[in-house]
Design an enzyme around this catalytic site. Structure first.
Site, PDB file in Angstrom:
ATOM      1  N   CYS A 113       0.561  -1.195   0.014  1.00 34.89           N
ATOM      2  CA  CYS A 113       0.013   0.068  -0.146  1.00 34.89           C
ATOM      3  C   CYS A 113       0.904   1.277   0.116  1.00 34.89           C
ATOM      4  O   CYS A 113       0.479   2.272  -0.449  1.00 34.89           O
ATOM      5  CB  CYS A 113      -0.881  -0.030   1.023  1.00 34.89           C
ATOM      6  SG  CYS A 113      -1.849  -1.536   1.142  1.00 34.89           S
ATOM      7  N   HIS A 251      -3.344   7.350   1.805  1.00 35.30           N
ATOM      8  CA  HIS A 251      -3.940   6.038   1.508  1.00 35.30           C
ATOM      9  C   HIS A 251      -5.122   5.512   1.706  1.00 35.30           C
ATOM     10  O   HIS A 251      -5.505   6.028   2.898  1.00 35.30           O
ATOM     11  CB  HIS A 251      -2.675   4.828   1.958  1.00 35.30           C
ATOM     12  CG  HIS A 251      -3.369   3.385   1.626  1.00 35.30           C
ATOM     13  ND1 HIS A 251      -3.880   3.072   0.520  1.00 35.30           N
ATOM     14  CD2 HIS A 251      -3.434   2.313   2.686  1.00 35.30           C
ATOM     15  CE1 HIS A 251      -4.055   1.744   0.716  1.00 35.30           C
ATOM     16  NE2 HIS A 251      -3.773   1.415   1.801  1.00 35.30           N
ATOM     17  N   ASN A 281     -10.199  -0.121  -0.741  1.00 33.74           N
ATOM     18  CA  ASN A 281      -8.683  -0.021  -0.539  1.00 33.74           C
ATOM     19  C   ASN A 281      -8.012  -0.669  -1.746  1.00 33.74           C
ATOM     20  O   ASN A 281      -8.038  -1.873  -2.024  1.00 33.74           O
ATOM     21  CB  ASN A 281      -8.073  -0.668   0.669  1.00 33.74           C
ATOM     22  CG  ASN A 281      -6.651  -0.873   0.872  1.00 33.74           C
ATOM     23  OD1 ASN A 281      -6.088  -0.623   0.269  1.00 33.74           O
ATOM     24  ND2 ASN A 281      -6.362  -1.111   2.119  1.00 33.74           N
TER      25      ASN A 281
HETATM   26  O1  UT7 Z   1      -3.816  -1.118   3.369  1.00 35.32           O
HETATM   27  C1  UT7 Z   1      -2.863  -1.570   4.384  1.00 35.32           C
HETATM   28  C2  UT7 Z   1      -3.410  -1.354   5.708  1.00 35.32           C
HETATM   29  N1  UT7 Z   1      -4.804  -1.681   6.156  1.00 35.32           N
HETATM   30  C3  UT7 Z   1      -5.390  -1.045   7.126  1.00 35.32           C
HETATM   31  O2  UT7 Z   1      -5.124  -0.027   7.409  1.00 35.32           O
HETATM   32  C4  UT7 Z   1      -6.633  -1.816   7.640  1.00 35.32           C
HETATM   33  C5  UT7 Z   1      -6.738  -1.570   9.043  1.00 35.32           C
HETATM   34  N2  UT7 Z   1      -7.876  -2.279   9.819  1.00 35.32           N
HETATM   35  C6  UT7 Z   1      -9.175  -1.876   9.762  1.00 35.32           C
HETATM   36  O3  UT7 Z   1      -9.373  -0.930   8.856  1.00 35.32           O
HETATM   37  C7  UT7 Z   1     -10.279  -2.272  10.541  1.00 35.32           C
HETATM   38  O4  UT7 Z   1      -9.511  -2.998  11.723  1.00 35.32           O
HETATM   39  C8  UT7 Z   1     -11.079  -3.378   9.716  1.00 35.32           C
HETATM   40  C9  UT7 Z   1     -12.112  -2.701   9.136  1.00 35.32           C
HETATM   41  C10 UT7 Z   1     -10.239  -4.359   9.222  1.00 35.32           C
HETATM   42  C11 UT7 Z   1     -11.822  -4.080  10.961  1.00 35.32           C
HETATM   43  O5  UT7 Z   1     -12.714  -3.017  11.864  1.00 35.32           O
HETATM   44  P1  UT7 Z   1     -12.813  -3.212  13.236  1.00 35.32           P
HETATM   45  O6  UT7 Z   1     -13.672  -2.221  13.828  1.00 35.32           O
HETATM   46  O7  UT7 Z   1     -11.351  -3.023  13.754  1.00 35.32           O
HETATM   47  O8  UT7 Z   1     -13.546  -4.560  13.686  1.00 35.32           O
HETATM   48  P2  UT7 Z   1     -12.768  -5.958  14.184  1.00 35.32           P
HETATM   49  O9  UT7 Z   1     -11.916  -6.564  13.131  1.00 35.32           O
HETATM   50  O10 UT7 Z   1     -12.412  -5.581  15.539  1.00 35.32           O
HETATM   51  O11 UT7 Z   1     -14.362  -6.704  14.212  1.00 35.32           O
HETATM   52  C12 UT7 Z   1     -15.354  -6.560  15.128  1.00 35.32           C
HETATM   53  C13 UT7 Z   1     -16.417  -7.492  14.747  1.00 35.32           C
HETATM   54  C14 UT7 Z   1     -16.065  -9.082  14.966  1.00 35.32           C
HETATM   55  O12 UT7 Z   1     -17.127  -9.723  15.356  1.00 35.32           O
HETATM   56  P3  UT7 Z   1     -17.010 -10.255  17.170  1.00 35.32           P
HETATM   57  O13 UT7 Z   1     -15.875 -10.875  17.370  1.00 35.32           O
HETATM   58  O14 UT7 Z   1     -17.217  -8.617  17.735  1.00 35.32           O
HETATM   59  O15 UT7 Z   1     -18.120 -11.004  17.394  1.00 35.32           O
HETATM   60  C15 UT7 Z   1     -15.868  -9.500  13.695  1.00 35.32           C
HETATM   61  O16 UT7 Z   1     -15.696 -10.826  13.321  1.00 35.32           O
HETATM   62  O17 UT7 Z   1     -16.874  -7.541  13.303  1.00 35.32           O
HETATM   63  C16 UT7 Z   1     -16.767  -8.981  12.894  1.00 35.32           C
HETATM   64  N3  UT7 Z   1     -16.494  -8.652  11.597  1.00 35.32           N
HETATM   65  C17 UT7 Z   1     -17.692  -8.378  10.545  1.00 35.32           C
HETATM   66  N4  UT7 Z   1     -18.813  -8.218  10.627  1.00 35.32           N
HETATM   67  C18 UT7 Z   1     -19.635  -8.103   9.598  1.00 35.32           C
HETATM   68  C19 UT7 Z   1     -15.402  -8.757  10.654  1.00 35.32           C
HETATM   69  N5  UT7 Z   1     -15.521  -8.388   9.440  1.00 35.32           N
HETATM   70  C20 UT7 Z   1     -16.838  -8.192   9.152  1.00 35.32           C
HETATM   71  C21 UT7 Z   1     -17.723  -8.062   7.998  1.00 35.32           C
HETATM   72  N6  UT7 Z   1     -19.004  -8.178   8.045  1.00 35.32           N
HETATM   73  N7  UT7 Z   1     -17.089  -8.101   6.942  1.00 35.32           N
END
Ligand code: UT7
Length: 324
Positions: A113, A251, A281
């Protein structure tokens, strides 16, 4: 010495748009979750006849048109990608041939990225040494080809696309913060963070292409800290203040990362170019795609002070300050 000058920008997107609702039919997700957690509403996904090279070539042609220069005047192509058409040769050489500008230097840069920031810095350095006079710097990706479409934690986050700039060597005698050109760049890498964001395949390990694996919340935390830090470094190097910056072109990984980074630095959200809702992204393509979008819609104008920044797998991250 003032750096190389951006004299044109261009971008290209695959024809097909995939909405969050489309993805909800495939994995257990929802438009509400994706929009609330990321800001993404849709992404463009390449079809079989669209590859990293074809998207890169289209973006490069648009940038050449915008600059009003011929492909034959290009003697350097640096293409940032993590999804090359083939393991080798470099996708940059395919683009070179497609554009009909054979003869100069052409190679790929892999920094995921942050790839466009790395490529821009490499091209700027080569132009400053006199190795080349006019470069195409391209970020192009088909991340859809390395996504695990059953993994809802990654497959909803990415899209395909390409962005390009035409970069001219600094004119002799250029100097000062008001002269168009790259005013300063800082790049970083930290290989200790490999396991937070990587592809679980490759020619030398599994002999497969592999899929993107990411520990999202941990990447998120590192991203905000690293980006705020590198932005401060570039601002300090250049001897400017945050208020001097007209536009930040980040980004586009997650709208919440953009908000948090801007808040940490005291940058008004109105100065941050956001395209993640429309493109998701697109890895190395995201910064030049956003830059081109904001130039073409009239936001970024000649003379503006623009900060580019990115962070990605590796980790790699960086920022670049440019007088347009
Ligand atoms: O380009 C390189 C750099 N990349 C980045 O900068 C990405 C950085 N990270 C992020 O943008 C975020 O961490 C994400 C968008 C990937 C995830 O968001 P989050 O607020 O950190 O959510 P999380 O991973 O903590 O997940 C929260 C909940 C989980 O469920 P439980 O364990 O709380 O029951 C996940 O299983 O959301 C669930 N979940 C989803 N639910 C619906 C994860 N993905 C999904 C989904 N749809 N697609």
């Amino acid at each position: 010495m003032t750096g190389s000058r951006i004299i044109g920008t261009g971008s290209a997107l695959p024809r097909q748009i995939v909405t969050n609702a489309d993805l909800a039919q495939r994995v257990d997700t929802s438009d509400e979750w994706i929009v609330a957690r990321t800001g993404i509403r849709q992404r463009h996904i390449a079809q079989a006849d669209e590859t990293t090279a074809t998207l890169a070539t289209a973006a490069a042609r648009a940038a050449l048109d915008d600059a009003g220069v011929e492909a034959s005047s290009i003697d350097l192509i640096v293409l940032a990608t993590a999804t090359p058409d083939n393991t080798f040769p470099a996708t940059a050489t395919k683009v070179q041939h497609a554009l009909g500008c054979n003869g100069g230097i052409a190679f790929d840069v892999a920094a995921v990225c942050s790839g466009f920031l790395y490529a821009l810095s490499v091209a700027d350095s080569l132009l400053k040494t006199g190795m080349a006079k006019r470069a195409l710097v391209i970020g192009a990706e088909t991340f859809s080809r390395i996504l695990d479409w059953d993994d809802r934690t990654t497959c909803v986050l990415f899209g395909d696309g390409a962005g390009a700039v035409v970069l001219d060597a600094p004119a002799a005698g250029d100097a000062g913060k008001d002269t168009p050109g790259i005013l300063g760049t800082r790049l970083h890498a930290d290989g200790a963070q490999h396991d937070l964001l990587y592809v679980d395949g490759g020619p030398s390990t599994t002999q497969t292409v592999g899929h993107v694996r990411m520990k999202g919340p941990e990447v998120f935390r590192h991203a905000v800290v690293n980006l705020a830090e590198v932005l401060r470094e570039v601002i300090e190097d250049a001897g400017i203040s945050v208020a001097d910056i007209d536009w930040v072109v980040p980004h586009q990984a997650n709208a919440r990362i953009l908000d948090a980074t801007a808040r940490k630095l005291g940058i008004s959200p109105d100065k941050v170019v956001v395209t993640v809702h429309a493109h998701a992204n697109t890895s190395a393509a995201s910064v030049p795609l956003a830059l081109d979008t904001a130039r073409k819609d009239g936001r970024i104008k000649a003379g503006d002070l623009v900060m580019l920044e990115a962070m990605g797998g590796g980790f790699t991250w960086g920022a670049s300050l440019i007088r347009m």
